[in-house]
Design an enzyme around this catalytic site. Structure first.
Site, PDB file in Angstrom:
ATOM      1  N   SER A   1      34.449  57.016  37.898  1.00 30.92           N
ATOM      2  CA  SER A   1      35.251  56.671  39.067  1.00 30.92           C
ATOM      3  C   SER A   1      34.389  56.644  40.325  1.00 30.92           C
ATOM      4  O   SER A   1      33.905  57.688  40.790  1.00 30.92           O
ATOM      5  CB  SER A   1      36.390  57.679  39.230  1.00 30.92           C
TER       6      SER A   1
ATOM      7  N   HIS B   1      35.124  52.298  37.316  1.00 31.67           N
ATOM      8  CA  HIS B   1      36.527  52.522  37.655  1.00 31.67           C
ATOM      9  C   HIS B   1      36.671  52.511  39.172  1.00 31.67           C
ATOM     10  O   HIS B   1      36.078  53.334  39.884  1.00 31.67           O
ATOM     11  CB  HIS B   1      37.001  53.868  37.093  1.00 31.67           C
TER      12      HIS B   1
ATOM     13  N   ASP C   1      39.281  52.761  42.337  1.00 24.99           N
ATOM     14  CA  ASP C   1      40.601  53.184  42.797  1.00 24.99           C
ATOM     15  C   ASP C   1      40.902  52.565  44.156  1.00 24.99           C
ATOM     16  O   ASP C   1      40.238  52.876  45.147  1.00 24.99           O
ATOM     17  CB  ASP C   1      40.654  54.712  42.919  1.00 24.99           C
TER      18      ASP C   1
ATOM     19  N   MET D   1      43.522  52.471  47.065  1.00 24.53           N
ATOM     20  CA  MET D   1      44.651  53.253  47.600  1.00 24.53           C
ATOM     21  C   MET D   1      45.048  52.748  48.986  1.00 24.53           C
ATOM     22  O   MET D   1      44.176  52.436  49.798  1.00 24.53           O
ATOM     23  CB  MET D   1      44.264  54.730  47.700  1.00 24.53           C
TER      24      MET D   1
ATOM     25  N   HIS E   1      42.119  50.040  39.437  1.00 24.49           N
ATOM     26  CA  HIS E   1      43.375  50.785  39.420  1.00 24.49           C
ATOM     27  C   HIS E   1      44.021  50.676  40.799  1.00 24.49           C
ATOM     28  O   HIS E   1      43.524  51.243  41.770  1.00 24.49           O
ATOM     29  CB  HIS E   1      43.069  52.248  39.052  1.00 24.49           C
TER      30      HIS E   1
ATOM     31  N   MET F   1      46.616  51.647  43.377  1.00 21.98           N
ATOM     32  CA  MET F   1      47.597  52.655  43.788  1.00 21.98           C
ATOM     33  C   MET F   1      48.171  52.199  45.117  1.00 21.98           C
ATOM     34  O   MET F   1      47.930  52.796  46.173  1.00 21.98           O
ATOM     35  CB  MET F   1      46.928  54.034  43.885  1.00 21.98           C
TER      36      MET F   1
ATOM     37  N   MET G   1      47.901  59.145  34.160  1.00 19.59           N
ATOM     38  CA  MET G   1      47.371  59.980  35.234  1.00 19.59           C
ATOM     39  C   MET G   1      47.555  61.445  34.848  1.00 19.59           C
ATOM     40  O   MET G   1      48.676  61.912  34.668  1.00 19.59           O
ATOM     41  CB  MET G   1      48.096  59.688  36.552  1.00 19.59           C
TER      42      MET G   1
ATOM     43  N   GLY H   1      45.761  60.087  44.125  1.00 18.67           N
ATOM     44  CA  GLY H   1      45.501  60.037  45.558  1.00 18.67           C
ATOM     45  C   GLY H   1      44.219  60.709  45.978  1.00 18.67           C
ATOM     46  O   GLY H   1      43.625  60.333  46.990  1.00 18.67           O
ATOM     47  N   PHE H   2      43.767  61.690  45.193  1.00 22.89           N
ATOM     48  CA  PHE H   2      42.563  62.421  45.577  1.00 22.89           C
ATOM     49  C   PHE H   2      41.728  62.761  44.350  1.00 22.89           C
ATOM     50  O   PHE H   2      42.270  63.047  43.277  1.00 22.89           O
ATOM     51  CB  PHE H   2      42.923  63.733  46.305  1.00 22.89           C
TER      52      PHE H   2
ATOM     53  N   GLY I   1      38.774  65.197  42.359  1.00 22.45           N
ATOM     54  CA  GLY I   1      38.443  66.606  42.285  1.00 22.45           C
ATOM     55  C   GLY I   1      39.575  67.531  41.894  1.00 22.45           C
ATOM     56  O   GLY I   1      39.440  68.751  41.998  1.00 22.45           O
TER      57      GLY I   1
ATOM     58  N   ASP J   1      42.975  59.530  33.341  1.00 23.87           N
ATOM     59  CA  ASP J   1      42.326  59.623  34.648  1.00 23.87           C
ATOM     60  C   ASP J   1      42.820  60.863  35.384  1.00 23.87           C
ATOM     61  O   ASP J   1      44.008  60.983  35.679  1.00 23.87           O
ATOM     62  CB  ASP J   1      42.661  58.360  35.452  1.00 23.87           C
TER      63      ASP J   1
ATOM     64  N   GLY K   1      40.782  64.878  36.435  1.00 21.64           N
ATOM     65  CA  GLY K   1      40.335  66.172  35.947  1.00 21.64           C
ATOM     66  C   GLY K   1      39.606  66.127  34.621  1.00 21.64           C
ATOM     67  O   GLY K   1      39.471  67.154  33.948  1.00 21.64           O
TER      68      GLY K   1
END
Length: 216
Positions: free
Chosen positions: A7, A32, A34, A36, A65, A67, A136, A141-142, A144, A174, A176
């Site tokens: 990512s 990947h 993201d 947003m 992806h 979002m 998910m 949204g974040f 970590g 996606d 963790g």
């Protein structure tokens, strides 16, 4: 063997080209990305200009992806920018079947993402139409965040549904994902591992990607 999609959200944006080249040289399968909008999720990442720049460097397919709300407004633009997979959220798509068909008509692989609270059975009637089911395993949204343990059972249910419907959809996970839980995630039925912080915050990103890749 897992497919790995690092990512880019977790990359060092001051030295982004270096991190992109690292992915090119690694065992990763995809980039990947993201996207947003600060509306569908409580964060803003990056948009078309940066994706356009990344596509000029990337030597592997772009796994995009979205979002964002009303994602159908931008399908043609993301196709132009080089998206291979284009995933939209079930929760953001009023006419999901129509949107999936529109993505495929543009020559991209169509993905549908599910937030942690959304059960997989909502896709039962169209799992044969999609190429990618993106689960998910954190609230989007974040980067970590920690992996939500209940996601393993959800992956298993998704795999059962895909097999029962004779669908060719791949399962992407996606949130963790790291070397400590990759095996459990693959055992549950995943095909693609998205890893952000686990890759870019590690002391040896290529080695981490290699370990993830070799997860059976």
């Amino acid at each position: 063997m897992a497919l790995v999609s690092p990512s880019v959200l977790s990359a060092d944006f001051l030295h982004l080209e270096n991190d992109l080249q690292m992915i090119n040289e690694s065992d990763a399968d995809f980039f990947h990305l993201d996207i947003m909008d600060g509306v569908f999720v409580p964060n803003i990442s990056y948009g078309m200009p940066l994706m356009d720049a990344m596509n000029k460097v990337a030597q592997k397919p772009l796994d995009v992806h979205l979002m964002i709300v009303q994602p159908e407004r931008y399908f043609e633009e993301f196709q132009r920018l080089g998206a291979h997979f284009l995933s939209i959220h079930y929760e953001a798509s009023v006419h999901l079947h129509r949107s999936v068909q529109a993505i495929k008509k543009l020559g991209m692989k169509a993905g549908v993402a599910l937030n942690p609270h959304t059960p997989v059975h909502v896709l039962e009637d169209m799992i044969e139409d999609i190429d990618l089911l993106l689960i998910m395993s954190v609230n989007p949204g974040f980067g970590g965040q920690s992996f939500i343990p209940q996601s393993l059972a959800k992956i298993q249910k998704a795999k059962e549904m895909i097999l029962n419907k004779n669908s060719s959809a791949l399962i992407e996970v996606d949130g963790g994902v790291d070397v400590s839980n990759a095996q459990d995630i693959m055992n549950a039925g995943a095909d693609i591992l998205v890893a952000g912080s686990a890759v870019f915050k590690s002391s040896d990103a290529k080695k981490t990607i290699r370990i993830l890749k070799n997860t059976q």
